[in-house]
Design a protein around this motif. Sequence first.
Motif, PDB file in Angstrom:
ATOM      1  N   LEU A  35      39.924  -9.603  54.049  1.00  0.00           N
ATOM      2  CA  LEU A  35      38.116  -9.961  53.281  1.00  0.00           C
ATOM      3  C   LEU A  35      38.299 -11.297  53.232  1.00  0.00           C
ATOM      4  O   LEU A  35      36.805 -12.505  53.329  1.00  0.00           O
ATOM      5  N   SER A  36      39.066 -11.616  52.268  1.00  0.00           N
ATOM      6  CA  SER A  36      38.908 -13.071  51.464  1.00  0.00           C
ATOM      7  C   SER A  36      38.877 -14.050  53.224  1.00  0.00           C
ATOM      8  O   SER A  36      38.388 -14.762  52.440  1.00  0.00           O
ATOM      9  N   ALA A  37      40.321 -14.126  53.776  1.00  0.00           N
ATOM     10  CA  ALA A  37      39.781 -14.785  54.605  1.00  0.00           C
ATOM     11  C   ALA A  37      38.723 -15.242  55.670  1.00  0.00           C
ATOM     12  O   ALA A  37      37.728 -16.076  55.704  1.00  0.00           O
ATOM     13  N   THR A  38      37.752 -14.192  55.410  1.00  0.00           N
ATOM     14  CA  THR A  38      36.311 -14.083  56.200  1.00  0.00           C
ATOM     15  C   THR A  38      35.813 -14.398  55.203  1.00  0.00           C
ATOM     16  O   THR A  38      34.567 -15.459  56.006  1.00  0.00           O
ATOM     17  N   LEU A  39      35.745 -14.029  53.814  1.00  0.00           N
ATOM     18  CA  LEU A  39      34.352 -14.784  52.991  1.00  0.00           C
ATOM     19  C   LEU A  39      34.699 -15.687  52.739  1.00  0.00           C
ATOM     20  O   LEU A  39      33.719 -16.850  53.058  1.00  0.00           O
ATOM     21  N   LEU A  40      36.074 -16.629  53.111  1.00  0.00           N
ATOM     22  CA  LEU A  40      36.032 -18.076  52.753  1.00  0.00           C
ATOM     23  C   LEU A  40      35.811 -18.837  54.237  1.00  0.00           C
ATOM     24  O   LEU A  40      35.257 -19.954  53.743  1.00  0.00           O
ATOM     25  N   SER A  41      35.901 -18.246  55.434  1.00  0.00           N
ATOM     26  CA  SER A  41      35.384 -18.748  56.565  1.00  0.00           C
ATOM     27  C   SER A  41      33.660 -19.007  55.869  1.00  0.00           C
ATOM     28  O   SER A  41      33.509 -20.494  56.662  1.00  0.00           O
ATOM     29  N   ILE A  42      33.566 -18.077  55.735  1.00  0.00           N
ATOM     30  CA  ILE A  42      31.849 -17.936  56.438  1.00  0.00           C
ATOM     31  C   ILE A  42      31.217 -19.299  55.495  1.00  0.00           C
ATOM     32  O   ILE A  42      30.228 -19.699  55.532  1.00  0.00           O
TER      33      ILE A  42
END
Length: 855
Positions: free
Chosen positions: A369-376
């Motif tokens: 989830l953290s990697a996804t939000l950082l990416s976006i």
Amino acid sequence: MLKTLIDKSVPHLTALLLFLIITLVYFSPILEGKRLEQSDITQFRGMAQEIVEYRKETGEEALWTNSMFSGMPAYLISVQYPFNLVRNIDQFLSLGLPQPAKYLFLSLTGFYILMLAFRVNPWLAIAGAIAFAFSTYFFIIEAVGHNTKAHAMSYMAPLLAGIVISFRGKLLLGCALTAIFLALQIYANHLQVTYYTLLIVLVFGAFELTHAIRKKLVPLFLKNLATLFIPVILAVGVNFANIYLVWEYGRYSMRGPSELTSNQDIRTGGLDKDYILDDYSYGITETMNLLIPNFKGGSSSHDLGTDSEVYRVLSQHNVPQARDIAENMPAYWGPQAFTAGPVYIGAAVIFFFVLGLFVLKGRYKWWLLSATLLSISLAWGKHFMFLSELFIDYFPGYDKFRTVSMILIIAQLTIPFLAIIGVREIIARGPSKDFIGALKKSFYIVGGVTLFFALMPGALLSFTGDVDQQLLAMGWPDFLIDALQKDRISMLRADAFRSFVFVSAGAGLMLLFLLNKIPAKYLALTVALLFLIDLWPVNRRFLDNDNFITPREITQPFLTTEADAVILRDDDPHYRVFNRARNTFNEAITSYHHKSIGGYHGAKMGRYQDLIDHHLRHNNMDVLNMLNARYFIHPGDDGQPQPFRNPNALGNAWFVDSLLFVDNADQEIEALNNFDPAVTAIVDRRFEEIAGNFQSVSGAGEVEGADTDAVPDLQEIVELDADYVPDQVNDQQPDDYIELISYSPNHLVYRSDIRDERVAVFSEVYYDAGWRAYINNQPAEHFRVNYILRAMIVPPGDNEIEFRFRPWGYFGGRWINLASSVALILLSGGIIWHELKREAVYKDELSGVSVKERQ
């Protein structure tokens, strides 16, 4: 043992066979011998032509090319490293498939490996592989020719698998996989993808460290981390020559720091902030494209079809070629300067991702989830300046890359990753009321959003963008803009309803499983089929059979024009062409036939970019003359390219009478506005120790092929006709002369004969990280003049002057490549074979892993 291995291999071989079938069906034209028409690959063929021809003729590598930007290293164009043996592993893993089928098959296989690393049943792992590999971004970049990007992305998942396995009790196997797939990803040669993969790993490491501290397992964590440095060192060693040369060139390229002091507010240690962020920052609301493909209109050149409002009003107003116009409409209305299509991850995939957030617990959920939000968040770029500037200013290497929207490749991996392990969790634990509740919440959230935009698309959106103002300024009528906006509404409504259907289907399948209506195996297979049915048609919007052409058609852009044919009558081995009939500094078609002043590359020499910005875009003829721009190509009255001869081009080398020393780069580039390059050379004072002993002489030496008394002016170029015959340069040598007598990309040889010591200026780009000068076969010093060129003091008499390009990174680094390749293959191969002998494979049953093991 062999029978056991074969039995356990059957599901995996079945998966590989299925991946191969899917790949060949999607890219079926390759079976007919057709090839994908890719705009960037067309440019690549132009820029690489000199390199390819040299390799074909000599069997050696052209490490430098003069075909673009007056000369640049070939490392980021087309250099082969024969001692890097992982290329054979890459060929083996891809089954020898041609591009782009190779990348789809590798992406499917790579994500499948990642799923197995997380003990996902093979059938469900197939679903995950389809969700990842069929994300639209893969097909969009393959359609335009970003092959190295797609290649590197295909190795993201198995590389993560190796790292994760290392921290899950299989340290040796994990190290072996990490070494192999990191070496392969670096070999694919797209460092931006490798950099973003590293970001995922860093987030993973942060959560692993937190877990280790909480469980008092820090020594084990540090042991695993330290051991992983071994495969990293091996992988870097395998690619050492390439990595070193790219790193070395980075200091000189436009991605390194500039010496100019202007625009300091946007300067970084790499690319300027404006260049990084301005054109390709993903819009905040545009993020909805991940769920609804045409949320922002699709692409910047979209085929609206004959059922569109645009086609209707064009026909109503009797506009000729209405169908052709409707085929290429700027339907996209988001903030990016241009887009070939949306980053659509899949409505069903997003639904299962949200479901996974409700059902999963533990560090892996929070990592993904953290990697996804950082990416976006980072993809938003200039729309989220606090975070973007934080990374540009303080995160090493981030300022070396453009197109920040590309970081969504992280979300393309983490979203289906979390979605699949969420489904695995439900299957492993079986039906429960908690899962029914999570299913309802997920459906209400994701299904509710899609249904809202299907029913009321205009409630929150305007369907107008900056592109509409540009169209109005270009003279587009209001009725056409209004029609375009209506089509955007229709596109969003249709795709939002489409997404709602797939979300509902995904929720229905999961509900049937939770109600014990379908077994786990059939759930996995139907989820895989659902993903494929969702993503396949969307991808066909951007890459279908019509994108393939015959090999003969591939060569069409490089057919010799009449202008090319006239210029090519000049048998001088080395002169340059300034093609103003094309987008000079954003095309490489010219480079296929000529040595071009322009070119096409995202990492050209930094000083040459400065020269473009300050002088070449403004047609500074003094600068064009010193670059030996002997021929110009202009569009004629009939639109066809017309050749012109520049009589003032200064040739390959000439002598100057005086040196003008300046204190810094600002003064150096400014001095090019008002000087005579045939008489004076401008020198940075850092070279004063080399050049300072030169004594100015009276009287200019003869300049090869130039009239030193001419006043440079753009109007003085001479139009050529079909009967043009090039002048014979230097038939009779003057008292002092210098001429090029042998040319190859890596080796230039000149002959000079002078009475007194002189300074010779060479119309070659200065690059001291590999070019070595010699006079009469003895090493000699050379220095930079005129911001970009080479010069040296030449002694009196008859001399042979050479420039040899021998970068240590290639000739010394290849032995490091070879030694590391052998070590990697032997060590990794031995470890994998040892693990196979121990039958160290994960259980295949869908419910064969306890909850405790996974937490």
